[in-house]
Scaffold this motif. Structure first.
Motif: not given
Length: 326
Positions: A150-155, A101-103
């Motif tokens: 996790q995808i929601l946080q990344l978005g 995710l950080f990448a």
């Protein structure tokens, strides 16, 4: 407070199978294995695509060659190699999804500012940021078993970063039209929502597939145990028939041998008291009894020999034995 808010959002995004998956330790270990492999794919794709881009632009003599481009391409290439090498370290396994995710976030941040530098001459490139966000999110969803939260946080992090970076770019004169900011922000928000929905579906499918596989393994184990019990029962039945046959085979010669010994003992006790005319008959009877005893002993020896041949495993690792012939 933040933990409680996170739990509420997680419960909102979590379908019943997913909620159950959060407490399945074996499923989480499986996801860690898949995440490590996905991290390897992300690193290989990142470094490979960057090498392909550099090769094609250099061959076509289209590479800018300025220091921002060299720095950006170098960072992307080195980060891809580092991510690929990290995927071979076992201790990274529990943190593979976080690294992925950080990448992804770092890739979007680098590409975002690369586009901002081109906006003064190509303002239409602002929509390339949304395309890059969508591409990175889809790669993450396909390669890594990430959770919807996790995808929601990344978005959300990407959207917030874009809004802040866009304001900085507008103030320094890189963003020519502020209206483009709103359009691109809506695109990024829509991509985040769509990616979150896709992640919910994929995560549920992964868990259902995992449970189906575990059910098949459990069914195979139950079948193996049933077959093992059936084999033990069959062996017990065979051994019972074998014992019955052996007792029948041994009973006749043992009985004959015992009868001969008892009769010989009786004749030996009465031999001195018999009249002379009956001693010849007694001797004949003793000879017949000895012959019968020898025959019974021979029969017993034959049975023992067949039993030894049936269990004599020093001559071969495997031998075929007909139990009915014993």
């Amino acid at each position: 407070m933040l933990a409680s808010l996170r739990q509420k959002i997680d419960d909102l995004l979590c379908a019943p199978p997913q909620c159950e998956a959060q407490h399945d330790r074996l499923f989480r270990l499986t996801l860690d294995e898949q995440s490590l492999f996905g991290l390897r794919i992300i690193g290989a794709c990142r470094a490979g695509c960057e090498l392909l881009y550099l090769f094609s632009t250099v061959v076509a003599q289209l590479y800018p060659g300025d220091w921002p481009s060299v720095l950006l391409d170098g960072l992307v290439l080195v980060s891809g190699i580092i991510i690929f090498l990290l995927s071979f370290i076992p201790s990274v396994k529990p943190h593979a999804r976080t690294i992925g995710l950080f990448a992804g976030y770092g890739s979007i941040l680098a590409l975002m500012w690369a586009v901002f530098l081109l906006l003064p001459t190509h303002p239409e490139y602002v929509f390339a940021i949304a395309a890059q966000v969508g591409l990175v999110l889809m790669v993450l969803i396909a390669a890594m078993p990430v959770h919807a939260l996790q995808i929601l946080q990344l978005g959300a992090a990407i959207l917030a970063t874009y809004l802040v970076s866009d304001q900085i770019a507008y103030r320094v004169g890189l963003m020519p039209d502020e209206k483009l900011q709103t359009v691109a922000a809506v695109f990024i928000l829509s991509l985040g929502v769509i990616a979150t929905g896709i992640t919910v579906v994929l995560y549920e499918q992964r868990y259902r597939g995992f449970r189906s596989h575990q059910s098949q393994l459990a069914a195979a184990e139950r079948m193996r145990r049933v077959e093992s019990r059936a084999l033990l029962s069959e062996n017990a039945a065979v051994m019972g028939r074998f014992a019955a046959a052996m007792s029948h085979e041994l009973n006749s010669p043992v009985g004959a041998l015992k009868s001969a010994i008892d009769t010989l003992e009786l004749l030996a006790n009465r031999r001195n008291s018999l009249p002379v005319e009956k001693q010849a008959r007694s001797q004949k009877i003793e000879k017949d009894l000895l012959a019968s005893a020898r025959a019974s002993a021979g029969r017993l020896q034959e049975i023992v020999g067949r039993m030894q041949r049936s269990v004599n495993l020093d001559r071969a690792e495997q031998q075929q034995v007909n139990v009915n012939s014993l």
